[in-house]
Design a protein around this motif. Sequence first.
Motif, PDB file in Angstrom:
ATOM      1  N   LEU A   1       5.056 -16.182 -29.159  1.00  0.00           N
ATOM      2  CA  LEU A   1       4.982 -16.987 -27.943  1.00  0.00           C
ATOM      3  C   LEU A   1       6.226 -16.869 -27.073  1.00  0.00           C
ATOM      4  CD1 LEU A   1       3.263 -20.155 -29.438  1.00  0.00           C
ATOM      5  CD2 LEU A   1       2.219 -18.411 -27.984  1.00  0.00           C
ATOM      6  N   ALA A   2       7.304 -16.298 -27.613  1.00  0.00           N
ATOM      7  CA  ALA A   2       8.507 -16.054 -26.809  1.00  0.00           C
ATOM      8  C   ALA A   2       8.349 -14.833 -25.907  1.00  0.00           C
ATOM      9  CB  ALA A   2       9.717 -15.872 -27.721  1.00  0.00           C
ATOM     10  N   LYS A   3       7.318 -14.036 -26.147  1.00  0.00           N
ATOM     11  CA  LYS A   3       7.076 -12.844 -25.330  1.00  0.00           C
ATOM     12  C   LYS A   3       6.333 -13.235 -24.045  1.00  0.00           C
ATOM     13  CE  LYS A   3       8.900 -10.046 -28.356  1.00  0.00           C
ATOM     14  NZ  LYS A   3      10.197  -9.402 -28.061  1.00  0.00           N
ATOM     15  N   SER A   4       6.221 -12.289 -23.132  1.00  0.00           N
ATOM     16  CA  SER A   4       5.562 -12.551 -21.859  1.00  0.00           C
ATOM     17  C   SER A   4       4.102 -12.943 -22.078  1.00  0.00           C
ATOM     18  CB  SER A   4       5.635 -11.324 -20.955  1.00  0.00           C
ATOM     19  OG  SER A   4       4.885 -10.260 -21.505  1.00  0.00           O
ATOM     20  N   THR A   5       3.591 -13.784 -21.188  1.00  0.00           N
ATOM     21  CA  THR A   5       2.196 -14.214 -21.282  1.00  0.00           C
ATOM     22  C   THR A   5       1.255 -13.014 -21.254  1.00  0.00           C
ATOM     23  OG1 THR A   5       2.607 -16.396 -20.352  1.00  0.00           O
ATOM     24  CG2 THR A   5       0.380 -15.517 -20.088  1.00  0.00           C
ATOM     25  N   TRP A   6       1.536 -12.026 -20.415  1.00  0.00           N
ATOM     26  CA  TRP A   6       0.686 -10.829 -20.322  1.00  0.00           C
ATOM     27  C   TRP A   6       0.572 -10.159 -21.686  1.00  0.00           C
ATOM     28  CZ3 TRP A   6       0.744  -5.624 -21.258  1.00  0.00           C
ATOM     29  CH2 TRP A   6      -0.172  -4.814 -20.576  1.00  0.00           C
TER      30      TRP A   6
ATOM     31  N   ASP B   1       5.916  -3.801 -16.340  1.00  0.00           N
ATOM     32  CA  ASP B   1       6.584  -2.810 -17.179  1.00  0.00           C
ATOM     33  C   ASP B   1       7.294  -3.486 -18.353  1.00  0.00           C
ATOM     34  OD1 ASP B   1       7.017   0.127 -17.219  1.00  0.00           O
ATOM     35  OD2 ASP B   1       9.142  -0.455 -17.239  1.00  0.00           O
ATOM     36  N   LYS B   2       7.948  -4.608 -18.073  1.00  0.00           N
ATOM     37  CA  LYS B   2       8.596  -5.367 -19.153  1.00  0.00           C
ATOM     38  C   LYS B   2       7.543  -5.936 -20.102  1.00  0.00           C
ATOM     39  CE  LYS B   2      11.809  -7.655 -21.386  1.00  0.00           C
ATOM     40  NZ  LYS B   2      10.967  -8.424 -22.317  1.00  0.00           N
ATOM     41  N   ALA B   3       6.412  -6.350 -19.562  1.00  0.00           N
ATOM     42  CA  ALA B   3       5.348  -6.885 -20.406  1.00  0.00           C
ATOM     43  C   ALA B   3       4.803  -5.818 -21.353  1.00  0.00           C
ATOM     44  CB  ALA B   3       4.225  -7.452 -19.539  1.00  0.00           C
ATOM     45  N   VAL B   4       4.718  -4.580 -20.880  1.00  0.00           N
ATOM     46  CA  VAL B   4       4.288  -3.477 -21.751  1.00  0.00           C
ATOM     47  C   VAL B   4       5.285  -3.310 -22.901  1.00  0.00           C
ATOM     48  CG1 VAL B   4       3.961  -0.981 -21.870  1.00  0.00           C
ATOM     49  CG2 VAL B   4       2.946  -2.281 -19.988  1.00  0.00           C
ATOM     50  N   ASP B   5       6.576  -3.405 -22.599  1.00  0.00           N
ATOM     51  CA  ASP B   5       7.584  -3.343 -23.669  1.00  0.00           C
ATOM     52  C   ASP B   5       7.377  -4.465 -24.677  1.00  0.00           C
ATOM     53  OD1 ASP B   5       8.860  -1.102 -22.645  1.00  0.00           O
ATOM     54  OD2 ASP B   5      10.349  -2.262 -21.525  1.00  0.00           O
ATOM     55  N   ASP B   6       7.057  -5.660 -24.174  1.00  0.00           N
ATOM     56  CA  ASP B   6       6.806  -6.789 -25.076  1.00  0.00           C
ATOM     57  C   ASP B   6       5.609  -6.512 -25.978  1.00  0.00           C
ATOM     58  OD1 ASP B   6       8.911  -8.248 -24.077  1.00  0.00           O
ATOM     59  OD2 ASP B   6       7.683  -9.660 -22.930  1.00  0.00           O
ATOM     60  N   LEU B   7       4.559  -5.936 -25.416  1.00  0.00           N
ATOM     61  CA  LEU B   7       3.372  -5.628 -26.216  1.00  0.00           C
ATOM     62  C   LEU B   7       3.705  -4.615 -27.300  1.00  0.00           C
ATOM     63  CD1 LEU B   7       0.351  -5.860 -26.796  1.00  0.00           C
ATOM     64  CD2 LEU B   7      -0.053  -4.132 -25.024  1.00  0.00           C
ATOM     65  N   ILE B   8       4.475  -3.601 -26.959  1.00  0.00           N
ATOM     66  CA  ILE B   8       4.887  -2.599 -27.950  1.00  0.00           C
ATOM     67  C   ILE B   8       5.686  -3.267 -29.070  1.00  0.00           C
ATOM     68  CG2 ILE B   8       6.396  -0.606 -28.309  1.00  0.00           C
ATOM     69  CD1 ILE B   8       5.513   0.336 -25.484  1.00  0.00           C
TER      70      ILE B   8
END
Length: 313
Positions: A151-156, A222-229
């Motif tokens: 939950l600390a990661k981006s909502t996306w 782009d940052k959200a993609v990093d979060d997903l990874i």
Amino acid sequence: METMIEEQSLETNRYAKCIAASRRVRWDIDRDVIRGRSFDFTKKFLPDALSKVDSLALVSPDERRLLSQIQGRTYANMFGLVERFIAAKVLDMSGPYRLGDQIALEALVRFSDEEIKHQELFRRIEQMCAQGMPAGYAFLPEANSVASYVLAKSTWAVLALTCHIELFVLAHYRGSIDGDTNSSELWKDVFLYHWREESQHAILDELEWQREDAKLSPDERDKAVDDLIELVGAIDGMLQTQAHADASYFSAICGRSLTMTEEDAVRNSLLAAYRWQYILSGVQEPRFSRALNSMITENQAARIAMAMAPIMM
């Protein structure tokens, strides 16, 4: 303006359909799923298409059944864990609708209520497994710690992960469990009723994920993609740890001493099965791929593919 109004009306209609389906398939843990039954430990818990135990030539049929039961127990614990952060995120996402679209609000409140019920179901399943299996099993990830990290990661990124999870639940039922004749009937009902409600959740996941995506700038996405990874990497680390623990538990209770070659084979088989169950079966689901690829660039897709390469080996 007319196009925007039409799109909003279409979205509201999709939320309304999820509410109608939720009302229609609503079930109770004791009345509909468990029904006073206990597990039949002479049968597998997960079908071979999910457990992958049929590819393990170093163990006997009875040992394959035991491995399936251990995996089933971990499956219950994994879903109790992921639904902890899903329920929390869905409640958070309902906030903007509280004084707005009441149809969307009801759909998301129902979603979160059902996820809380699913947590209770899987806690019950873990307790029932513990009653019929030898002591020594340990599920190592801690649900609240994992939820806090996610939950600390981006909502996306959280919505992308949630959509991925809901869709692989549907894929598991369609491709592995529906029609299986060798697994515990109670376990099959657990999967059936879970699938019935997750079908609506997957639709809501996509709606909310697309809504969130529309808010982002290119840099934020782009940052959200990093979060997903990072989230997928964290899940894989969790699976590696649990595969090792489950292999050790199997070695301790299977009734014979395994050779080092057999221990390695069991551990590697469990990790491959867990990666399939919790990562690859969702990533390879066409509906998820279409949704993800509609939001990201070719460069971002390549970064995701590079991160996934070690997991897919």
